[in-house]
Design an enzyme around this catalytic site. Structure first.
Site, short mmCIF file in Angstrom:
data_model
loop_
_atom_site.label_atom_id
_atom_site.label_comp_id
_atom_site.label_asym_id
_atom_site.label_seq_id
_atom_site.Cartn_x
_atom_site.Cartn_y
_atom_site.Cartn_z
N ASP A 109 0.03 -0.19 -4.74
CA ASP A 109 -1.40 0.17 -4.81
C ASP A 109 -1.61 1.48 -4.06
OD1 ASP A 109 -4.13 0.36 -4.78
OD2 ASP A 109 -4.49 -1.57 -3.79
N ASP A 151 -13.95 -6.28 -9.47
CA ASP A 151 -14.25 -7.12 -8.31
C ASP A 151 -15.52 -7.92 -8.63
OD1 ASP A 151 -13.73 -6.80 -4.88
OD2 ASP A 151 -15.31 -8.05 -5.73
N LYS A 169 0.84 -1.20 0.00
CA LYS A 169 0.00 0.00 0.00
C LYS A 169 0.88 1.25 0.00
CE LYS A 169 -3.97 -1.89 -0.03
NZ LYS A 169 -4.97 -1.60 -1.07
N GLU A 226 -1.13 0.27 -9.10
CA GLU A 226 -2.59 0.11 -9.01
C GLU A 226 -3.27 1.37 -8.51
OE1 GLU A 226 -3.76 -3.66 -7.45
OE2 GLU A 226 -5.45 -2.84 -6.34
N HIS A 263 -10.05 -8.23 -8.61
CA HIS A 263 -9.86 -7.65 -7.27
C HIS A 263 -10.62 -8.51 -6.27
CE1 HIS A 263 -11.22 -4.87 -3.99
NE2 HIS A 263 -9.95 -4.56 -4.02
N GLU A 291 -11.22 -1.74 -9.58
CA GLU A 291 -12.03 -2.26 -8.47
C GLU A 291 -13.19 -1.33 -8.14
OE1 GLU A 291 -8.52 -1.89 -5.73
OE2 GLU A 291 -10.06 -1.31 -4.28
CA CA Z 1 -6.59 -2.11 -4.62
#
Ligand code: CA
Length: 381
Positions: A199, A274, A171, A225, A301, A251
């Site tokens: 991401d 997703d 992240k 991402e 996702h 996502e």
């Molecule tokens: Ca993500």
């Protein structure tokens, strides 16, 4: 009358919630609990199918309440027909977001029910399998309230590498300089042979995303991402042009129509619908086939309970190889390692990885059985 025709007799939602022992945050939000909206559909024969909606649990349950009168008495196998009817009914205010996440949970539950009735795994009903197992990548490294990410995030990614994962996603999306420092520290810790992805959860604008992408150009990052807000495909296009790392996202995008625009504009290199949000198994298979036609990779996702995970695995079993090849690069599974008290608890048998590889469930429907006691334990209304 068709041999297996029975009608939908009931739809229930289960809103689950559980506090986290260690609350965590990412670029734009903080979580002190995990929630889930689980969908249970039963037909006149007494067969039951389970689904899950991604996103705010109570709101998804409220939308499903509005869907209910349009579902009771419908042919439980007519999944595309039901999808189109609900989509058309709610189209004017529901092209994206909660109407589609709610529809996704219903669609997944209907596929589970159909598979259970026919005693076949969903991936066989969708035309597969193309593959029976998938490599998983570890998702984690959320920020904690205490400690230095340069310590605890680096230790966390080392742990995933030691567990056997071939790839790890971290992240970022906080600050370009400190993010670049953390990415380089993670790369140094895991060495050159483990794939590393980043991401940002749309924490940047295109100026920051381009600056970061160039700052870490030498660190062999497999994808960048959600660099920028999903609302702005123009910024996505700028990020693709302005820095060298392949851009992933999707996502927060919905249906074949939403992804049509992304694909036509070639705004994203790797799309990540997703399954529990973009329209369910029916719609995500359609989006995957569209992506194949555009030569764009599709990696689902996944960030929910074991039900959403099982649905993603059924889809992964039938995702087309892009590109088609004698030794194709198979799609990989997002395997969320962050704390989630009921992710696996609501399944009778948890879906686990072995050295970073996850088997596609082979049982009927989604290939899972629900632990009803756990469901009751985590239920809040
Ligand atoms: Ca993500």
């Amino acid at each position: 009358m068709p041999l297996n025709k029975t009608n939908i007799s009931s739809i229930r939602t289960h809103v689950l919630s559980a506090p986290l022992t260690k609350p965590f945050h990412w670029s734009f939000n903080r979580a002190d609990k995990r929630e889930g909206c689980i969908v249970e559909i039963t037909d006149e024969s007494g067969e039951t199918g389970w689904g899950e909606c991604f996103g705010p649990a109570r709101l998804n349950a409220a939308v499903i309440e509005a869907f209910k009168p349009h579902l009771i008495g419908k042919d439980a196998f007519a999944i595309d027909s039901i999808w189109q009817q609900l989509h058309n009914l709610f189209l004017d205010q529901g092209q994206k977001g909660l109407a589609i996440t709610a529809l996704s949970g219903i669609d997944i539950a209907l596929w589970d029910l159909k598979g259970k009735r026919l005693d076949e795994p969903v991936h066989r009903l969708l035309g597969g399998p193309i593959r029976t197992e998938v490599k998983a990548y570890a998702t984690g490294t959320y920020r904690l309230d205490e400690g230095n990410p340069l310590d605890y995030v680096v230790r966390e990614v080392e742990g995933y590498a030691a567990e056997g994962f071939h790839a790890v996603k971290i992240k970022i999306g906080f600050d370009v300089s400190s993010d670049a420092k953390l990415i380089k520290a993670c790369r140094a810790a895991i060495g050159p042979d483990i794939n590393l992805m980043i991401d940002a959860n749309h924490g940047f604008d295109s100026i920051e995303a381009i600056r970061l992408g160039n700052a870490i150009a030498e660190d062999d990052i497999r994808w960048f991402e959600e660099p920028v807000t999903p609302d702005d495909l123009g910024s996505y296009e700028e990020v693709r042009r302005g820095q060298p790392i392949p851009v992933a996202g999707g996502e927060c995008d919905f249906t074949r129509w939403g992804f049509r625009d992304i694909l036509q504009r070639r705004a994203i290199d790797i799309i990540q619908p997703d399954t529990a949000a973009a329209g369910g198994l029916s719609e995500c298979k359609k989006i995957a086939d569209m992506a194949a036609a555009f030569g764009i990779r599709y990696l689902p996702h996944v960030w929910g309970t074991g039900i959403g995970l099982a649905a993603a695995l059924q889809l992964l079993a039938v995702l087309p190889d892009t590109p088609p090849s004698y030794t194709p690069k198979a799609p990989i599974l997002e395997f969320d390692r962050s704390e989630h008290p009921f992710r696996q608890a609501i399944l009778q048998s948890p879906i686990e990885h072995e050295s970073g590889v996850v088997q596609i469930p082979q049982g009927s429907g989604l290939g899972i059985e629900i632990d009803h006691a756990a469901l009751e334990q985590f239920k809040i209304d």
